[in-house]
Scaffold this motif. Structure first.
Motif, PDB file in Angstrom:
ATOM      1  N   VAL A  11       1.143  -1.668  -0.077  1.00 19.75           N
ATOM      2  CA  VAL A  11      -0.283   0.154  -0.003  1.00 19.75           C
ATOM      3  C   VAL A  11       0.975   1.116   0.062  1.00 19.75           C
ATOM      4  O   VAL A  11       1.494   1.107   0.991  1.00 19.75           O
ATOM      5  N   LEU A  12       0.473   2.301  -0.772  1.00 14.43           N
ATOM      6  CA  LEU A  12       1.669   3.391  -1.261  1.00 14.43           C
ATOM      7  C   LEU A  12       0.563   4.267  -0.208  1.00 14.43           C
ATOM      8  O   LEU A  12      -0.480   4.950  -0.469  1.00 14.43           O
ATOM      9  N   LEU A  13       1.496   4.814   0.253  1.00 17.91           N
ATOM     10  CA  LEU A  13       0.597   6.191   1.204  1.00 17.91           C
ATOM     11  C   LEU A  13       0.864   7.300   1.181  1.00 17.91           C
ATOM     12  O   LEU A  13       2.687   7.429   0.999  1.00 17.91           O
ATOM     13  N   GLY A  14       0.811   9.157   1.371  1.00 15.98           N
ATOM     14  CA  GLY A  14       1.356  10.058   1.347  1.00 15.98           C
ATOM     15  C   GLY A  14       0.125  10.907   0.483  1.00 15.98           C
ATOM     16  O   GLY A  14      -0.636  10.685   0.615  1.00 15.98           O
ATOM     17  N   ARG A  15       0.657  12.229   0.866  1.00 13.79           N
ATOM     18  CA  ARG A  15      -0.826  12.941   0.446  1.00 13.79           C
ATOM     19  C   ARG A  15      -0.798  13.310  -0.808  1.00 13.79           C
ATOM     20  O   ARG A  15      -0.475  12.682  -1.685  1.00 13.79           O
ATOM     21  N   SER A  16      -1.432  14.298  -0.978  1.00 13.53           N
ATOM     22  CA  SER A  16      -2.406  13.838  -3.194  1.00 13.53           C
ATOM     23  C   SER A  16      -1.405  14.872  -3.368  1.00 13.53           C
ATOM     24  O   SER A  16      -0.826  15.689  -2.977  1.00 13.53           O
ATOM     25  N   GLY A  17      -1.135  14.599  -4.362  1.00 17.50           N
ATOM     26  CA  GLY A  17       0.806  14.979  -5.316  1.00 17.50           C
ATOM     27  C   GLY A  17       1.803  14.108  -5.246  1.00 17.50           C
ATOM     28  O   GLY A  17       2.866  14.464  -5.790  1.00 17.50           O
ATOM     29  N   ALA A  18       1.857  13.866  -4.155  1.00 17.96           N
ATOM     30  CA  ALA A  18       3.140  12.800  -3.320  1.00 17.96           C
ATOM     31  C   ALA A  18       4.266  11.935  -4.132  1.00 17.96           C
ATOM     32  O   ALA A  18       4.560  11.862  -4.173  1.00 17.96           O
ATOM     33  N   GLY A  19       2.966  11.439  -5.362  1.00 21.05           N
ATOM     34  CA  GLY A  19       3.353  10.588  -6.297  1.00 21.05           C
ATOM     35  C   GLY A  19       2.921   9.263  -6.563  1.00 21.05           C
ATOM     36  O   GLY A  19       3.415   8.387  -7.388  1.00 21.05           O
ATOM     37  N   LYS A  20       1.989   9.037  -5.883  1.00 19.01           N
ATOM     38  CA  LYS A  20       1.441   7.298  -5.241  1.00 19.01           C
ATOM     39  C   LYS A  20       1.083   6.990  -6.836  1.00 19.01           C
ATOM     40  O   LYS A  20       1.667   5.894  -7.414  1.00 19.01           O
ATOM     41  N   SER A  21       0.194   8.215  -7.308  1.00 22.31           N
ATOM     42  CA  SER A  21      -0.061   7.489  -9.312  1.00 22.31           C
ATOM     43  C   SER A  21       1.076   7.666  -9.683  1.00 22.31           C
ATOM     44  O   SER A  21       0.608   6.302 -10.914  1.00 22.31           O
ATOM     45  N   THR A  22       1.580   8.228 -10.020  1.00 21.96           N
ATOM     46  CA  THR A  22       2.785   8.012 -10.885  1.00 21.96           C
ATOM     47  C   THR A  22       3.977   6.374 -11.241  1.00 21.96           C
ATOM     48  O   THR A  22       3.781   5.561 -12.064  1.00 21.96           O
ATOM     49  N   LEU A  23       3.542   5.957  -9.450  1.00 19.61           N
ATOM     50  CA  LEU A  23       4.775   4.883  -9.133  1.00 19.61           C
ATOM     51  C   LEU A  23       3.475   3.742  -9.440  1.00 19.61           C
ATOM     52  O   LEU A  23       3.978   3.085  -9.980  1.00 19.61           O
ATOM     53  N   LEU A  24       1.856   3.956  -9.348  1.00 16.03           N
ATOM     54  CA  LEU A  24       1.142   3.103 -10.005  1.00 16.03           C
ATOM     55  C   LEU A  24       1.198   2.733 -11.243  1.00 16.03           C
ATOM     56  O   LEU A  24       1.476   1.794 -11.645  1.00 16.03           O
ATOM     57  N   ASN A  25       1.259   3.476 -11.623  1.00 18.93           N
ATOM     58  CA  ASN A  25       1.125   3.743 -13.558  1.00 18.93           C
ATOM     59  C   ASN A  25       2.640   3.005 -13.553  1.00 18.93           C
ATOM     60  O   ASN A  25       2.880   2.068 -14.811  1.00 18.93           O
ATOM     61  N   ALA A  26       3.529   3.042 -13.052  1.00 18.03           N
ATOM     62  CA  ALA A  26       5.381   2.775 -13.416  1.00 18.03           C
ATOM     63  C   ALA A  26       5.316   0.964 -13.038  1.00 18.03           C
ATOM     64  O   ALA A  26       5.279   0.814 -14.291  1.00 18.03           O
ATOM     65  N   VAL A  27       4.537   0.875 -12.336  1.00 19.30           N
ATOM     66  CA  VAL A  27       4.593  -0.542 -11.925  1.00 19.30           C
ATOM     67  C   VAL A  27       3.521  -1.473 -12.661  1.00 19.30           C
ATOM     68  O   VAL A  27       4.491  -2.302 -13.653  1.00 19.30           O
ATOM     69  N   TYR A  28       2.812  -0.432 -13.074  1.00 14.93           N
ATOM     70  CA  TYR A  28       1.754  -1.386 -14.144  1.00 14.93           C
ATOM     71  C   TYR A  28       2.373  -1.439 -15.561  1.00 14.93           C
ATOM     72  O   TYR A  28       2.014  -2.490 -16.203  1.00 14.93           O
TER      73      TYR A  28
END
Length: 220
Positions: free
Chosen positions: A33-50
């Motif tokens: 599970v990725l945690l962090g404030r909005s804009g921290a880069g969670k979606s960016t990391l998810l997209n890269a992993v995907y």
């Protein structure tokens, strides 16, 4: 065995850097599970992993915006979870006339998600929580090696969220999710990854991450 690995990579969009010096690996059986404030880069990391997983793995995706077709029924949106299993002609006929076997299977998935009574309703007429569960239903119908989800239970209440994550755990041994609810993250994850200031600031087994580390992620 490692399903995907990033080593000191820079991630972003075009010339815009979102995350720097990213090292991340995913092994079978991990629920990250990725945690962090909005804009921290969670979606960016998810997209890269995907993107790294897709060439050699069957991956079920629940994007943050759901990626549903509002004009189509719940049934046909869920059918889309398996479109890349077949050719264009087969898929067109499937969308026009859903095969009886597929309808039975999808109905069972939707029943688990509390959506049995809206199977033939257009997505445009559903609530936000229902739409999110349709997106989950599409992922459940797809199945696969790994579940990738960007805030996949954010539009439902806590009780529903817990139940949906239990279903996710049952259906997928391996997952990478971004969640905003820390309690849910702790109950679901085998591993927590914290993002702040364009970097991964911790990546550790869930039981070893303390409250102070979590609080620091969301500090101004």
């Amino acid at each position: 065995m490692t399903l995907v690995a990033l080593h000191r990579e820079t991630l972003g969009y075009g010339r815009s850097t979102v995350l720097s010096e990213v090292s991340f690996a995913l092994a079978p059986g991990e629920r990250v599970v990725l945690l962090g404030r909005s804009g921290a880069g969670k979606s960016t990391l998810l997209n890269a992993v995907y993107d790294r997983l897709v060439p050699q793995n069957r991956v079920a995706l629940v994007p943050q915006d759901h990626a549903l077709v509002p004009q189509l029924s719940v049934l046909r949106n869920v059918v889309m979870g398996r479109l890349d299993d077949h050719g264009a002609v087969y898929n067109l006929t499937s969308l026009l006339h859903v095969r009886p076997g597929d309808r039975v299977g999808i109905a069972a998935v939707l029943a688990d998600l509390g959506l049995a009574d809206v199977i033939d309703r257009k997505v445009a007429g559903l609530s936000g929580g229902q739409r999110q569960r349709v997106a989950l239903g599409r992922a459940w119908w797809r199945g696969g090696t790994v579940l990738i989800g960007d805030e996949p239970v954010s539009a439902v209440d806590e009780t529903q969220a817990e139940a949906l994550l239990k279903q996710a755990r049952f259906r997928f041994d391996t997952a990478v999710l971004a969640l905003h609810d820390v309690a849910l993250a702790r109950s679901y994850a085998t591993r927590l990854v914290g993002l702040n200031r364009n970097r991964i600031v911790f990546d550790a087994p869930a039981e070893t991450v303390d409250d102070a580390q979590i609080t620091a992620l969301y500090a101004r």
